[in-house]
Scaffold this motif. Structure first.
Motif, PDB file in Angstrom:
ATOM      1  N   ASN A   1       1.988   6.980  -6.684  1.00  0.00           N
ATOM      2  CA  ASN A   1       0.696   7.315  -7.310  1.00  0.00           C
ATOM      3  C   ASN A   1       0.355   6.320  -8.412  1.00  0.00           C
TER       4      ASN A   1
ATOM      5  N   TYR B   1      -8.893   6.488  -6.305  1.00  0.00           N
ATOM      6  CA  TYR B   1      -8.114   5.988  -5.172  1.00  0.00           C
ATOM      7  C   TYR B   1      -8.425   6.812  -3.923  1.00  0.00           C
TER       8      TYR B   1
ATOM      9  N   THR C   1       2.739   1.705  -3.495  1.00  0.00           N
ATOM     10  CA  THR C   1       1.823   2.122  -4.573  1.00  0.00           C
ATOM     11  C   THR C   1       1.325   3.539  -4.362  1.00  0.00           C
ATOM     12  N   TYR C   2       1.069   3.889  -3.101  1.00  0.00           N
ATOM     13  CA  TYR C   2       0.602   5.244  -2.801  1.00  0.00           C
ATOM     14  C   TYR C   2       1.700   6.275  -3.068  1.00  0.00           C
ATOM     15  N   SER C   3       2.934   5.938  -2.732  1.00  0.00           N
ATOM     16  CA  SER C   3       4.043   6.897  -2.873  1.00  0.00           C
ATOM     17  C   SER C   3       4.355   7.216  -4.324  1.00  0.00           C
TER      18      SER C   3
ATOM     19  N   ILE D   1     -10.313   5.703  -0.303  1.00  0.00           N
ATOM     20  CA  ILE D   1      -9.785   5.955   1.043  1.00  0.00           C
ATOM     21  C   ILE D   1     -10.814   6.685   1.899  1.00  0.00           C
TER      22      ILE D   1
ATOM     23  N   TYR E   1      -2.049   3.707  -8.641  1.00  0.00           N
ATOM     24  CA  TYR E   1      -3.396   3.270  -9.006  1.00  0.00           C
ATOM     25  C   TYR E   1      -4.262   4.301  -9.718  1.00  0.00           C
TER      26      TYR E   1
ATOM     27  N   PHE F   1       0.830  -1.206   0.000  1.00  0.00           N
ATOM     28  CA  PHE F   1       0.000   0.000   0.000  1.00  0.00           C
ATOM     29  C   PHE F   1       0.866   1.259   0.000  1.00  0.00           C
TER      30      PHE F   1
END
Length: 448
Positions: free
Chosen positions: A52, A252, A48-50, A256, A54, A45
């Motif tokens: 960007n 995304y 993938t978030y760092s 959240i 998705y 998570f």
């Protein structure tokens, strides 16, 4: 809700399943330690978030996204090997661990190929399309058409408007006729070629965008156009200005926020309302006649109507759907004064949040009659309806809650709501919730 909303969460779940099933099958000792399981999932998570990863744009293809995909595999590989080097003892050789890593990479690549194949198939079959028109015609129109004419990108190009008449089958009329057309024909996105419009026409279109639910995007030339919320997107080699960009445009981010809403509302419903409702019911029966809950039609996202629930704090009256509560309002019961002062009357709206009509944080929903009043008298009022309404909001914690006494009250409320939409983050939501709770204990002057 658009069908594409589920694409990102389903992709994330598929990736997590691939990683966990592979590790469990090929390195079962890693699943003896709960901390290791948590580490592999949370690190995916975070990585993938760092980068960007998705929130892929509609115009991205498999090749365009390939660079970020290999960046993801490389970074997660570092996380994977670090865990075996420092975090947990294991009986596996480095050759075996390398094989497992390549199996994970291979399965992720296969899923990625399947993902784009399935997405393109759905778009080619017109299950998910965005109806788009262009206002103006210059050299950039052909470049934009290259994007619109690719079925996999999910656009349905309707035609263009320009003051110079044309025999083209895609010519729809002059610029003035476009204003009615986009509303009467369910057009979702409008692309404006700035070179063919005057500054006044562009400003007029910007006002239309801020007072409707149409996506207006401008392909700029050298005109001076500035807006705090503008973002630039590339359609092939053509820069396009998105006039009302928000972090919540990303699926995304919406996922959240929705997960946070569900978890927080369940916590309140189970931990607070489960015992508070019976107590309020008993006190209300002693205090006044009437039902426990008060429900009222309010306008939500895209001005859709929903039933908003509250603990009843007033006696029954004929003007409850048209008149806001005022200071020393005679309709408010003795118990109602306490409920409103402490904002306890708003707690049933957590059921609205769980249902999906509202969010915990967002613009406060107004009565239908007030929406009709303000949408014509307050500039950019309808912009706030791009978001789900909230139990609390930035405007409320900044002092603009409750009764509208002066026009500046609603104007400033709208400004804060728009600012929240443009600057949203989960940390901002948490900050607003904390300020809301704090205001309860510090005698909010507008809590009546």
């Amino acid at each position: 809700m658009k069908k594409s909303f589920f694409v990102i969460p389903l992709s994330f779940i598929a990736h997590i399943l691939i990683i966990n099933i592979t590790l469990y099958a090929l390195t079962p000792n890693t699943y003896i330690n709960f901390f290791s399981i948590l580490y592999y999932n949370i690190s995916w998570f975070v990585v993938t978030y760092s980068i960007n990863f998705y929130p892929t744009a509609k115009r991205e293809s498999f090749k365009v996204n390939l660079k970020s995909f290999f960046t993801l595999i490389l970074l997660y590989g570092l996380v994977y090997f670090t865990s075996f080097s420092f975090l947990s003892p294991h009986p596996y050789s480095w050759q075996h661990l390398l094989l497992v890593y390549f199996v994970i990479c291979g399965l992720l690549i296969l899923f990625r190929i399947f993902f784009y194949w399935a997405r393109n198939l759905v778009r080619r079959e017109n299950f998910v399309t965005t109806r788009a028109v262009v206002i103006g015609r210059d050299k950039n129109l052909k470049k934009i058409r290259r994007i619109f004419d690719v079925p996999e990108y999910g656009y349905r190009y309707i035609g263009y408007f320009d003051n110079y008449k044309s025999n083209s089958p895609t010519y729809l009329g002059d610029i003035q006729s476009s204003f009615n057309y986009i509303f009467e024909n369910n057009v979702e996105e409008v692309y404006c070629l700035a070179s063919r419009l005057s500054k006044d026409e562009i400003k007029h279109l910007m006002n239309i965008a801020d007072n409707s639910f149409k996506k207006i995007k401008i392909i700029p030339d050298n005109k001076e156009l500035f807006s705090r919320a503008m973002s630039i997107e590339l359609y092939d080699s053509v820069p396009v200005l998105n006039l009302r960009a928000s972090p919540l445009d990303l699926e995304y981010a919406n996922l959240i926020k929705r997960m946070f809403d569900i978890l927080f509302s369940l916590f309140v419903i189970i931990g607070v309302l489960s015992w508070l409702v019976p107590i309020v019911f008993i006190l209300m029966k002693i205090d006044s006649k009437g039902p426990l809950f008060f429900k009222q039609k309010r306008h939500g996202v895209n001005k859709n109507t929903f039933w908003c629930y509250k603990f009843r704090s007033m006696t029954k009256s004929d003007d409850s759907d048209i008149k806001m509560a005022t200071k020393n309002d005679m309709r408010i019961t003795k118990l109602g004064k306490i409920l409103r002062k402490t904002s306890i009357d708003e707690l049933p709206q957590f059921f609205n949040v769980l249902k999906g009509d509202m969010s915990i944080v967002g613009p406060r929903p107004h009565m239908e009659v007030h929406t009709k009043q303000y949408e014509t008298s307050v500039e950019k009022y309808l912009v706030r309806h791009f978001l789900k309404p909230g139990i609390t909001g930035l405007a409320q914690v900044k002092g603009y809650r409750g009764e509208i006494i002066r026009k500046s009250d609603i104007v400033n409320r709208v400004r804060y709501d728009i600012f929240y939409m443009e600057k949203w983050s989960i940390l901002l939501d948490i900050q607003i919730i904390i300020l809301t709770v704090t205001n309860i204990f510090f005698n909010d002057k507008k809590a009546y």
